[in-house]
Design a protein around this motif. Structure first.
Motif, mmCIF file in Angstrom:
data_model
loop_
_atom_site.group_PDB
_atom_site.id
_atom_site.type_symbol
_atom_site.label_atom_id
_atom_site.label_comp_id
_atom_site.label_asym_id
_atom_site.label_seq_id
_atom_site.Cartn_x
_atom_site.Cartn_y
_atom_site.Cartn_z
ATOM 1 N N VAL A 132 0.834 -1.202 0.000
ATOM 2 C CA VAL A 132 0.000 0.000 0.000
ATOM 3 C C VAL A 132 0.870 1.255 0.000
ATOM 4 O O VAL A 132 0.622 2.211 -0.747
ATOM 5 N N ALA A 133 1.912 1.254 0.827
ATOM 6 C CA ALA A 133 2.806 2.408 0.903
ATOM 7 C C ALA A 133 3.500 2.653 -0.438
ATOM 8 O O ALA A 133 3.662 3.808 -0.870
ATOM 9 N N ALA A 134 3.903 1.568 -1.110
ATOM 10 C CA ALA A 134 4.579 1.707 -2.404
ATOM 11 C C ALA A 134 3.640 2.296 -3.454
ATOM 12 O O ALA A 134 4.036 3.159 -4.253
ATOM 13 N N THR A 135 2.396 1.843 -3.450
ATOM 14 C CA THR A 135 1.425 2.362 -4.416
ATOM 15 C C THR A 135 1.101 3.815 -4.133
ATOM 16 O O THR A 135 0.969 4.629 -5.051
ATOM 17 N N ARG A 136 0.995 4.172 -2.853
ATOM 18 C CA ARG A 136 0.767 5.576 -2.503
ATOM 19 C C ARG A 136 1.940 6.442 -2.952
ATOM 20 O O ARG A 136 1.745 7.577 -3.410
ATOM 21 N N ALA A 137 3.143 5.911 -2.839
ATOM 22 C CA ALA A 137 4.330 6.648 -3.307
ATOM 23 C C ALA A 137 4.263 6.842 -4.825
ATOM 24 O O ALA A 137 4.619 7.909 -5.343
ATOM 25 N N GLU A 138 3.804 5.812 -5.536
ATOM 26 C CA GLU A 138 3.633 5.927 -6.995
ATOM 27 C C GLU A 138 2.628 7.014 -7.323
ATOM 28 O O GLU A 138 2.818 7.800 -8.261
ATOM 29 N N LEU A 139 1.534 7.043 -6.555
ATOM 30 C CA LEU A 139 0.509 8.068 -6.782
ATOM 31 C C LEU A 139 1.067 9.466 -6.519
ATOM 32 O O LEU A 139 0.782 10.402 -7.265
ATOM 33 N N ASP A 140 1.844 9.598 -5.456
ATOM 34 C CA ASP A 140 2.453 10.899 -5.154
ATOM 35 C C ASP A 140 3.385 11.326 -6.287
ATOM 36 O O ASP A 140 3.390 12.503 -6.688
ATOM 37 N N GLU A 141 4.164 10.378 -6.779
ATOM 38 C CA GLU A 141 5.075 10.683 -7.884
ATOM 39 C C GLU A 141 4.298 11.050 -9.141
ATOM 40 O O GLU A 141 4.672 11.973 -9.872
ATOM 41 N N MET A 142 3.196 10.329 -9.376
ATOM 42 C CA MET A 142 2.363 10.629 -10.541
ATOM 43 C C MET A 142 1.741 12.020 -10.422
ATOM 44 O O MET A 142 1.638 12.757 -11.414
ATOM 45 N N GLN A 143 1.331 12.379 -9.216
ATOM 46 C CA GLN A 143 0.755 13.701 -9.000
ATOM 47 C C GLN A 143 1.783 14.793 -9.254
ATOM 48 O O GLN A 143 1.478 15.832 -9.853
ATOM 49 N N ALA A 144 3.018 14.546 -8.813
ATOM 50 C CA ALA A 144 4.087 15.519 -9.060
ATOM 51 C C ALA A 144 4.356 15.660 -10.554
ATOM 52 O O ALA A 144 4.541 16.779 -11.069
ATOM 53 N N THR A 145 4.349 14.532 -11.259
ATOM 54 C CA THR A 145 4.547 14.563 -12.719
ATOM 55 C C THR A 145 3.417 15.329 -13.392
ATOM 56 O O THR A 145 3.644 16.126 -14.319
ATOM 57 N N ARG A 146 2.201 15.105 -12.909
ATOM 58 C CA ARG A 146 1.040 15.809 -13.468
ATOM 59 C C ARG A 146 1.172 17.316 -13.271
ATOM 60 O O ARG A 146 0.927 18.103 -14.193
ATOM 61 N N GLU A 147 1.577 17.731 -12.071
ATOM 62 C CA GLU A 147 1.711 19.157 -11.794
ATOM 63 C C GLU A 147 2.799 19.789 -12.657
ATOM 64 O O GLU A 147 2.624 20.902 -13.175
ATOM 65 N N ASN A 148 3.906 19.076 -12.832
ATOM 66 C CA ASN A 148 4.981 19.593 -13.687
ATOM 67 C C ASN A 148 4.531 19.699 -15.136
ATOM 68 O O ASN A 148 4.825 20.684 -15.833
ATOM 69 N N THR A 149 3.814 18.660 -15.593
ATOM 70 C CA THR A 149 3.323 18.663 -16.976
ATOM 71 C C THR A 149 2.308 19.781 -17.188
ATOM 72 O O THR A 149 2.311 20.442 -18.236
ATOM 73 N N LEU A 150 1.450 19.987 -16.206
ATOM 74 C CA LEU A 150 0.475 21.087 -16.288
ATOM 75 C C LEU A 150 1.185 22.434 -16.389
ATOM 76 O O LEU A 150 0.768 23.308 -17.164
ATOM 77 N N ALA A 151 2.241 22.596 -15.608
ATOM 78 C CA ALA A 151 2.981 23.862 -15.635
ATOM 79 C C ALA A 151 3.584 24.111 -17.010
ATOM 80 O O ALA A 151 3.512 25.225 -17.537
ATOM 81 N N VAL A 152 4.170 23.062 -17.591
ATOM 82 C CA VAL A 152 4.765 23.192 -18.927
ATOM 83 C C VAL A 152 3.673 23.483 -19.956
ATOM 84 O O VAL A 152 3.828 24.352 -20.834
ATOM 85 N N ARG A 153 2.537 22.747 -19.844
ATOM 86 C CA ARG A 153 1.429 22.954 -20.788
ATOM 87 C C ARG A 153 0.869 24.375 -20.674
ATOM 88 O O ARG A 153 0.632 25.047 -21.689
ATOM 89 N N ASP A 154 0.678 24.836 -19.437
ATOM 90 C CA ASP A 154 0.117 26.174 -19.242
ATOM 91 C C ASP A 154 1.077 27.249 -19.741
ATOM 92 O O ASP A 154 0.642 28.282 -20.272
ATOM 93 N N ASP A 155 2.370 27.020 -19.593
ATOM 94 C CA ASP A 155 3.357 27.970 -20.101
ATOM 95 C C ASP A 155 3.290 28.048 -21.625
ATOM 96 O O ASP A 155 3.330 29.141 -22.209
ATOM 97 N N ALA A 156 3.170 26.869 -22.246
ATOM 98 C CA ALA A 156 3.062 26.840 -23.712
ATOM 99 C C ALA A 156 1.773 27.501 -24.173
ATOM 100 O O ALA A 156 1.760 28.269 -25.154
ATOM 101 N N LEU A 157 0.682 27.230 -23.460
ATOM 102 C CA LEU A 157 -0.604 27.852 -23.817
ATOM 103 C C LEU A 157 -0.538 29.367 -23.643
ATOM 104 O O LEU A 157 -1.156 30.105 -24.417
#
Length: 246
Positions: A132-157
């Motif tokens: 469970v802890a490992a999967t939660r860590a994956e989710l946290d990492e995925m959320q961080a990736t999402r936020e970074n990708t959103l920032a790049v996308r919003d900058d391009a937009l």
């Protein structure tokens, strides 16, 4: 009566068309940013991780409940053992002593079995908790990736939006110079056919990429410079310039 406009006014339509094409390209770029596809993939992976986490948490909770039940059973056996030992010390009846000793032996066996089961379930609880802890860590990492990708996308937009605003302002400036009837025709043809103005260059219509046939070319040559013509293939306003090859 055929629509008429000066060659200079008709030439403005080419600038207008160029800006409209740029605006279309900007909208296409905004839709096709690689970050959009990346975000879709992230959302899909996140949903899969959340579903997996829910199942893993359920398994961990089941194991924890089983452990709690065994711990409760162990506590009950220990309490029963204490009670029997207390009774054993307090009685002088040989019959009671024999019965209590037999029961204490049985309880010891029962407690031993429960403790073995308890250890096995504790290991499972530990394993499931780690999963469970490992999967939660994956989710946290995925959320961080999402936020970074959103920032790049919003900058391009943001960059695309700046270009769009500039192109829109330039379009408004040029459109204000085009006679109302000519502008209305341009807008109508653009809405119907996708292109409002076509540059006739070297006898080829830029909107269709097709060279005018002999009869069409003769009709164009016969038209007055201020006659507003339509491209026979694209139906856009056919703008003639010194490059038309007439």
């Amino acid at each position: 009566m055929p629509l008429k406009a000066s060659p200079a006014d008709q030439a403005l339509l080419l600038d207008l068309q160029q800006l409209d094409t740029s605006l279309q390209q900007l909208a296409h770029r905004a839709r096709r940013l690689p970050e959009n596809a990346a975000l879709e993939a992230i959302e899909k992976q996140t949903a899969e991780l959340r579903a997996r986490l829910t199942a893993e948490e359920g398994t961990a909770e089941d194991a924890q409940r089983e452990l709690s039940r065994i711990e409760s059973d162990v506590a009950m056996v220990e309490a029963r053992e204490k009670r029997d030992r207390d009774r054993l010390q307090a009685t002088s009846s040989q019959k009671d002593i024999q019965a209590l000793e037999q029961e204490l032996a049985s309880l010891a066996n029962r407690r031993s079995d429960l403790e073995d089961a308890e250890l096995e379930v504790m290991e499972r609880v530990e394993q499931h908790t780690a999963v469970v802890a490992a999967t939660r860590a994956e989710l946290d990492e995925m959320q961080a990736t999402r936020e970074n990708t959103l920032a790049v996308r919003d900058d391009a937009l943001g960059g695309i939006d700046s270009e769009r605003k500039q192109a829109t302002a330039n379009r408004e400036t040029i459109a204000a110079k085009v006679p109302a009837e000519l502008l209305a025709l341009y807008e109508r043809q653009r809405e119907r056919y996708g292109v409002g103005a076509s540059h006739l260059r070297a006898r080829v219509s830029s909107a269709s990429g097709v060279e005018l046939t002999g009869s069409d070319l003769a009709a164009v040559r016969a038209a007055a410079p201020d006659d507003v013509l339509l491209c026979p293939d694209s139906q856009a306003v056919l703008v003639r310039t010194d490059e038309s090859g007439l």
